[in-house]
Design a protein around this motif. Structure first.
Motif, mmCIF file in Angstrom:
data_model
loop_
_atom_site.group_PDB
_atom_site.id
_atom_site.type_symbol
_atom_site.label_atom_id
_atom_site.label_comp_id
_atom_site.label_asym_id
_atom_site.label_seq_id
_atom_site.Cartn_x
_atom_site.Cartn_y
_atom_site.Cartn_z
ATOM 1 N N PHE A 26 -9.839 7.425 18.598
ATOM 2 C CA PHE A 26 -10.450 8.241 17.552
ATOM 3 C C PHE A 26 -10.015 9.693 17.723
ATOM 4 N N LEU A 27 -9.588 10.304 16.632
ATOM 5 C CA LEU A 27 -9.173 11.705 16.630
ATOM 6 C C LEU A 27 -10.069 12.499 15.683
ATOM 7 N N PHE A 28 -10.314 13.772 16.050
ATOM 8 C CA PHE A 28 -11.172 14.643 15.244
ATOM 9 C C PHE A 28 -10.587 16.048 15.216
ATOM 10 N N GLU A 67 3.288 10.974 5.024
ATOM 11 C CA GLU A 67 3.054 12.407 4.870
ATOM 12 C C GLU A 67 1.823 12.883 5.638
ATOM 13 N N ASP A 68 1.050 11.954 6.195
ATOM 14 C CA ASP A 68 -0.125 12.328 6.996
ATOM 15 C C ASP A 68 0.235 12.721 8.427
ATOM 16 N N PHE A 69 1.454 12.428 8.849
ATOM 17 C CA PHE A 69 1.799 12.552 10.266
ATOM 18 C C PHE A 69 1.498 13.944 10.817
ATOM 19 N N ASP A 70 1.944 14.972 10.121
ATOM 20 C CA ASP A 70 1.765 16.330 10.637
ATOM 21 C C ASP A 70 0.293 16.731 10.694
ATOM 22 N N GLU A 71 -0.482 16.323 9.698
ATOM 23 C CA GLU A 71 -1.908 16.651 9.711
ATOM 24 C C GLU A 71 -2.619 15.963 10.867
ATOM 25 N N ILE A 72 -2.267 14.710 11.126
ATOM 26 C CA ILE A 72 -2.869 14.002 12.255
ATOM 27 C C ILE A 72 -2.473 14.676 13.560
ATOM 28 N N GLU A 73 -1.237 15.134 13.626
ATOM 29 C CA GLU A 73 -0.789 15.801 14.845
ATOM 30 C C GLU A 73 -1.572 17.087 15.093
ATOM 31 N N GLN A 74 -2.030 17.737 14.041
ATOM 32 C CA GLN A 74 -2.853 18.931 14.216
ATOM 33 C C GLN A 74 -4.197 18.592 14.865
ATOM 34 N N GLY A 83 -10.196 17.600 1.245
ATOM 35 C CA GLY A 83 -8.760 17.405 1.087
ATOM 36 C C GLY A 83 -7.954 17.423 2.357
ATOM 37 N N LYS A 84 -8.546 17.789 3.490
ATOM 38 C CA LYS A 84 -7.815 17.878 4.756
ATOM 39 C C LYS A 84 -8.227 16.747 5.687
ATOM 40 N N VAL A 85 -7.263 16.219 6.444
ATOM 41 C CA VAL A 85 -7.574 15.166 7.407
ATOM 42 C C VAL A 85 -8.481 15.742 8.484
ATOM 43 N N ALA A 86 -9.675 15.164 8.606
ATOM 44 C CA ALA A 86 -10.675 15.642 9.560
ATOM 45 C C ALA A 86 -10.862 14.690 10.727
ATOM 46 N N ALA A 87 -10.490 13.413 10.526
ATOM 47 C CA ALA A 87 -10.645 12.412 11.581
ATOM 48 C C ALA A 87 -9.677 11.269 11.306
ATOM 49 N N CYS A 88 -9.421 10.486 12.344
ATOM 50 C CA CYS A 88 -8.437 9.417 12.206
ATOM 51 C C CYS A 88 -8.725 8.328 13.236
ATOM 52 N N VAL A 89 -8.575 7.074 12.814
ATOM 53 C CA VAL A 89 -8.562 5.922 13.715
ATOM 54 C C VAL A 89 -7.103 5.509 13.857
ATOM 55 N N ILE A 90 -6.571 5.561 15.069
ATOM 56 C CA ILE A 90 -5.144 5.341 15.257
ATOM 57 C C ILE A 90 -4.910 4.351 16.381
ATOM 58 N N ASN A 91 -3.687 3.826 16.463
ATOM 59 C CA ASN A 91 -3.297 2.890 17.519
ATOM 60 C C ASN A 91 -1.812 3.045 17.785
ATOM 61 N N GLU A 92 -1.283 2.269 18.717
ATOM 62 C CA GLU A 92 0.113 2.429 19.108
ATOM 63 C C GLU A 92 1.101 1.715 18.195
ATOM 64 N N GLY A 93 0.603 1.040 17.178
ATOM 65 C CA GLY A 93 1.495 0.502 16.170
ATOM 66 C C GLY A 93 2.090 -0.849 16.467
ATOM 67 N N HIS A 94 1.448 -1.616 17.365
ATOM 68 C CA HIS A 94 1.964 -2.976 17.579
ATOM 69 C C HIS A 94 0.841 -4.003 17.706
ATOM 70 N N TYR A 95 -0.224 -3.798 16.954
ATOM 71 C CA TYR A 95 -1.273 -4.806 16.773
ATOM 72 C C TYR A 95 -1.826 -5.324 18.101
#
Length: 325
Positions: free
Chosen positions: A82-84, A11-18, A64-76
């Motif tokens: 870093f997203l902000f 359910e975080d996907f859309d917030e991260i996309e913002q 309560g809102k996603v303000a930052a994220c550490v992300i990767n391409e999903g294959h270790y």
């Protein structure tokens, strides 16, 4: 710390996309819309790593809102981005230190020796605070980075020339395996690769992503109506340019102008659908430069590594790895 941490949830996907869409206001993002949707849509079935994001991606909430994220391409693979939600957020030292630590501990990969943990981070030029902090924490700048090239859109349509007897087909007519076959023959992976058997499902899943558009999913068919090239374009009207991901031409049809033709056809379609879109992000190979793509940004890669011994090995007895991250 004022931020609330949580591991990635669907359910975080859309917030991260913002966060991603916001980033186009101050940079050419290395983690753009296409990379986000492609990684989530294709990579689970393509790699077999269905839960990689749930285990390795971290979100940070403010009120309560996603303000930052550490992300990767999903294959270790030991890369992190870093997203902000704002440029100012990306300069919050307390937040950045925690994100660096999380990336080291959760997003790093293990080398073939079974001990060494390594991590690569991509830091844009504007984020001098993050650069300062990662250098202090043991990273070093490498000789490599991501170069972003964009094909500028003008007022005139691009010229589209296919070999005689070849034609375009779109996402509303061609089956999923046309894309996976073309991708496989383009990159030359075989039966020993998970993607060989599961590529069709991967592209089926990709076609379900939020910003997928059938009109911007193109195949080139040869005179026998077999697929020999494919390209998918991603766009949101909050972006100044659209993004290509992926492009593939089967190995026996190269050097015929097919890749240029499919990109020009895609560009013409985008221009008609979205007059405010001003270009198309492509790859950083010579091919793109040759057909008019222009370099817009360079994002250097920073590397970190740490040898971590198994707990029962004598070399680990005097190690306090918490101090190393």
């Amino acid at each position: 710390m004022r931020y609330e941490f949580s591991y990635y949830r669907d359910e975080d996907f859309d917030e991260i996309e913002q966060l991603i869409l916001a980033s186009y206001q101050w940079e050419y993002p290395v983690w753009g819309l296409a990379r986000h949707e492609f990684s989530r849509g294709l990579h689970p079935a393509f790699t077999g790593h269905y839960h990689a994001w749930h285990h390795t991606v971290g979100t940070y909430r403010d009120n309560g809102k996603v303000a930052a994220c550490v992300i990767n391409e999903g294959h270790y693979n030991g890369e992190a981005f870093f997203l902000f939600d704002s440029k100012e957020r990306g300069e919050d030292r307390e937040l950045l230190k925690e994100m660096i630590r999380f990336a080291k501990t959760h997003a790093s990969r293990v080398e073939a020796d079974g001990r060494t943990k390594v991590l690569d981070l991509y830091i844009p030029a504007w984020n001098t605070v993050l650069k300062e902090l990662i250098l202090e924490s043991g990273f070093s700048e490498t000789d490599w980075g991501e170069e972003l090239y964009i094909l500028p859109f003008g007022n005139e349509e691009f010229d589209v020339k296919l070999p005689e007897g070849y034609s375009f087909a779109g996402g509303n007519t061609v089956p999923d395996f046309y894309l996976s076959n073309t991708h496989r023959f383009s990159l030359s992976y075989g039966g020993e690769t998970h993607a060989c058997e599961h590529g069709e499902q991967a592209f089926h899943d990709l076609r379900k992503m939020k910003h997928y558009r059938k009109e911007l999913d193109l195949c080139v068919l040869d005179e026998y109506k077999r697929p020999v090239a494919m390209a998918i374009i991603w766009y949101n009207e909050e972006m100044p340019y659209c993004e290509l991901e992926p492009l593939g031409v089967v190995w026996w049809e190269r050097r015929k102008g097919i890749a240029t033709a499919i990109l020009h056809e895609a560009a013409n379609r985008v221009k008609k659908m979205f007059p405010n879109c001003n270009g198309m992000l492509g790859g950083n190979q010579e091919f793109y430069r040759r057909i008019g793509y222009e370099k817009k940004a360079y994002i250097p890669k920073y590397h970190w590594g740490l040898e971590v011994f198994i707990s029962w090995e004598k070399e680990s007895y005097d190690k306090d790895y918490a101090k190393e991250v």
